[in-house]
Scaffold this motif. Structure first.
Motif, short mmCIF file in Angstrom:
data_model
loop_
_atom_site.label_atom_id
_atom_site.label_comp_id
_atom_site.label_asym_id
_atom_site.label_seq_id
_atom_site.Cartn_x
_atom_site.Cartn_y
_atom_site.Cartn_z
N THR A 29 0.82 -1.21 0.00
CA THR A 29 0.00 0.00 0.00
C THR A 29 0.86 1.26 0.00
O THR A 29 2.05 1.23 0.36
CB THR A 29 -0.92 0.03 1.22
N VAL A 30 0.26 2.36 -0.40
CA VAL A 30 0.97 3.64 -0.43
C VAL A 30 1.45 4.01 0.97
O VAL A 30 2.58 4.50 1.15
CB VAL A 30 0.05 4.74 -0.99
N ARG A 31 0.63 3.75 1.97
CA ARG A 31 1.04 4.06 3.35
C ARG A 31 2.28 3.28 3.74
O ARG A 31 3.23 3.84 4.33
CB ARG A 31 -0.11 3.70 4.30
N ASP A 32 2.31 2.00 3.40
CA ASP A 32 3.46 1.18 3.76
C ASP A 32 4.70 1.58 2.98
O ASP A 32 5.82 1.47 3.47
CB ASP A 32 3.14 -0.30 3.53
N ARG A 33 4.50 2.03 1.75
CA ARG A 33 5.64 2.50 0.97
C ARG A 33 6.29 3.71 1.63
O ARG A 33 7.52 3.79 1.74
CB ARG A 33 5.20 2.86 -0.45
N PHE A 34 5.48 4.64 2.09
CA PHE A 34 6.02 5.81 2.78
C PHE A 34 6.69 5.41 4.09
O PHE A 34 7.71 5.99 4.49
CB PHE A 34 4.91 6.83 3.05
N TYR A 35 6.13 4.40 4.74
CA TYR A 35 6.73 3.94 6.00
C TYR A 35 8.12 3.35 5.76
O TYR A 35 9.09 3.70 6.45
CB TYR A 35 5.82 2.90 6.65
N VAL A 36 8.22 2.45 4.77
CA VAL A 36 9.51 1.82 4.48
C VAL A 36 10.54 2.86 4.04
O VAL A 36 11.68 2.86 4.50
CB VAL A 36 9.34 0.73 3.40
N LEU A 37 10.13 3.76 3.15
CA LEU A 37 11.06 4.77 2.67
C LEU A 37 11.44 5.76 3.77
O LEU A 37 12.57 6.25 3.81
CB LEU A 37 10.44 5.52 1.49
N ALA A 62 16.59 -3.29 -0.33
CA ALA A 62 16.25 -4.17 -1.46
C ALA A 62 15.57 -5.44 -0.96
O ALA A 62 14.58 -5.91 -1.54
CB ALA A 62 17.52 -4.52 -2.25
N GLY A 63 16.08 -6.00 0.14
CA GLY A 63 15.46 -7.20 0.70
C GLY A 63 14.06 -6.94 1.21
O GLY A 63 13.15 -7.75 1.00
N ALA A 64 13.87 -5.81 1.88
CA ALA A 64 12.55 -5.48 2.40
C ALA A 64 11.52 -5.33 1.28
O ALA A 64 10.39 -5.80 1.39
CB ALA A 64 12.62 -4.20 3.23
N LEU A 65 11.92 -4.67 0.20
CA LEU A 65 11.01 -4.49 -0.93
C LEU A 65 10.71 -5.81 -1.63
O LEU A 65 9.60 -6.06 -2.10
CB LEU A 65 11.59 -3.49 -1.92
N ALA A 66 11.73 -6.69 -1.70
CA ALA A 66 11.56 -7.96 -2.41
C ALA A 66 10.67 -8.94 -1.67
O ALA A 66 9.93 -9.71 -2.29
CB ALA A 66 12.93 -8.59 -2.67
N VAL A 67 10.72 -8.93 -0.33
CA VAL A 67 9.98 -9.95 0.44
C VAL A 67 8.74 -9.37 1.12
O VAL A 67 8.09 -10.08 1.90
CB VAL A 67 10.89 -10.61 1.49
N TYR A 68 8.40 -8.12 0.84
CA TYR A 68 7.27 -7.51 1.52
C TYR A 68 5.98 -8.29 1.29
O TYR A 68 5.25 -8.61 2.24
CB TYR A 68 7.09 -6.06 1.06
N VAL A 69 5.68 -8.61 0.03
CA VAL A 69 4.43 -9.31 -0.28
C VAL A 69 4.38 -10.69 0.37
O VAL A 69 3.38 -11.05 0.99
CB VAL A 69 4.23 -9.39 -1.81
N PRO A 70 5.45 -11.53 0.26
CA PRO A 70 5.40 -12.81 0.95
C PRO A 70 5.20 -12.69 2.46
O PRO A 70 4.49 -13.51 3.06
CB PRO A 70 6.77 -13.43 0.63
N ILE A 71 5.81 -11.67 3.07
CA ILE A 71 5.65 -11.50 4.52
C ILE A 71 4.21 -11.15 4.86
O ILE A 71 3.64 -11.69 5.82
CB ILE A 71 6.63 -10.42 5.03
N ILE A 72 3.60 -10.24 4.10
CA ILE A 72 2.22 -9.85 4.36
C ILE A 72 1.29 -11.04 4.19
O ILE A 72 0.38 -11.27 5.01
CB ILE A 72 1.80 -8.69 3.44
N GLU A 73 1.49 -11.83 3.15
CA GLU A 73 0.63 -12.99 2.93
C GLU A 73 0.80 -14.01 4.03
O GLU A 73 -0.16 -14.65 4.45
CB GLU A 73 0.93 -13.61 1.56
N TRP A 74 2.03 -14.19 4.51
CA TRP A 74 2.27 -15.12 5.61
C TRP A 74 1.63 -14.60 6.90
O TRP A 74 0.99 -15.36 7.63
CB TRP A 74 3.77 -15.29 5.80
N TYR A 75 1.75 -13.30 7.15
CA TYR A 75 1.18 -12.71 8.35
C TYR A 75 -0.34 -12.80 8.35
O TYR A 75 -0.98 -13.06 9.38
CB TYR A 75 1.63 -11.25 8.45
N GLN A 76 -0.95 -12.59 7.20
CA GLN A 76 -2.41 -12.62 7.09
C GLN A 76 -2.96 -14.03 6.88
O GLN A 76 -4.18 -14.22 6.86
CB GLN A 76 -2.87 -11.71 5.96
N GLY A 77 -2.08 -14.99 6.69
CA GLY A 77 -2.51 -16.36 6.51
C GLY A 77 -3.15 -16.63 5.16
O GLY A 77 -3.95 -17.58 5.03
#
Length: 248
Positions: A29-37, A62-77
């Motif tokens: 999300t845009v909010r999370d992008r601003f948070y990471v940056l 680079a690692g955070a951007l690359a694995v963000y989606v897998p982490i979110i999907e794992w966290y949300q089940g």
């Protein structure tokens, strides 16, 4: 309702692939992008004057951007839902790789741009170029990022985010130890890292500089791109095979 077998699944074309990539980009999300940056920028204020620390921060971005989606999907089940989608697992894997490659490029641009913006303000008296100011430094950055991405995804697709992250952590520690052990073989002017000893990037940086001196820019980029392409091809094949056999 039966779930179609892998061989009979539709959704393996280019259109489906890019639809999947667009879908996964919306997870960030845009909010999370601003948070990471924002976190990256604040950390840059503390590390931009220390070459190796800022180098490590760029790789972390680079690692955070690359694995963000897998982490979110794992966290949300929602990870098991991928198996029920009418999309081949190989297409899901390929989409993750393409997204990781693109976000790694974004991270590299942000790393260099942030350094150029902040260093004149924080360390205007610096006489020698920082690692991100040199072509060999930027190439070394992408070599390290490419290696880490190619290592992470096979264990992630084989074991899932939880166990896969632990295995990847062990591999990263082993690589870091190898980097420190071989740093003394770099030759040339000594570089001082975070711990007051040659940093683990020294050997790769020196070899890239040597290639630039002997093969030129075009030859060096061609050689390294071929090497990274072969590495990613092996990594992708393993990920697709292991993800195809994984039970949810």
């Amino acid at each position: 309702m039966t779930i179609p077998s892998e061989a009979r699944r539709p959704g393996g074309g280019v259109a489906t692939l890019f639809q999947l990539i667009r879908k996964e980009r919306t997870v960030f999300t845009v909010r999370d992008r601003f948070y990471v940056l924002g976190v990256f920028f604040l950390a840059s204020l503390q590390t931009v004057t220390a070459d190796e620390a800022f180098f490590a921060l760029g790789i972390a971005l680079a690692g955070a951007l690359a694995v963000y989606v897998p982490i979110i999907e794992w966290y949300q089940g929602t990870d098991p839902m991928l198996h029920s989608l009418p999309i081949r697992r190989g297409t899901v894997v390929l989409a993750r790789y393409l997204l990781a490659v693109s976000t790694s490029g974004v991270a590299g641009v942000l790393w260099v741009t942030t350094g150029r913006l902040l260093l004149p303000i924080l360390d205007a008296s610096r006489a020698t170029p920082a690692i991100w100011m040199t072509l060999e430094g930027v190439i070394t950055f992408f070599v390290f990022v490419g290696l880490l991405v190619a290592l992470f995804f096979p264990v992630y697709f084989r074991l899932g985010m939880g166990r896969g992250s632990l295995v990847f952590l062990g591999l990263s520690v082993a690589l870091l130890a190898i980097g420190y052990a071989t740093a003394g073989l770099a030759g040339g002017p000594a570089r001082v890292g975070i711990l007051g000893i040659p940093p683990p990037s020294s050997l790769v940086l020196s070899r890239v500089a040597a290639l630039l001196g002997s093969l030129g820019v075009a030859g060096t980029l061609t050689l390294i791109l071929i090497g990274l392409a072969l590495l990613f091809a092996v990594s992708l094949k393993l990920s697709q095979r292991w993800f195809g056999r994984r039970e949810f």
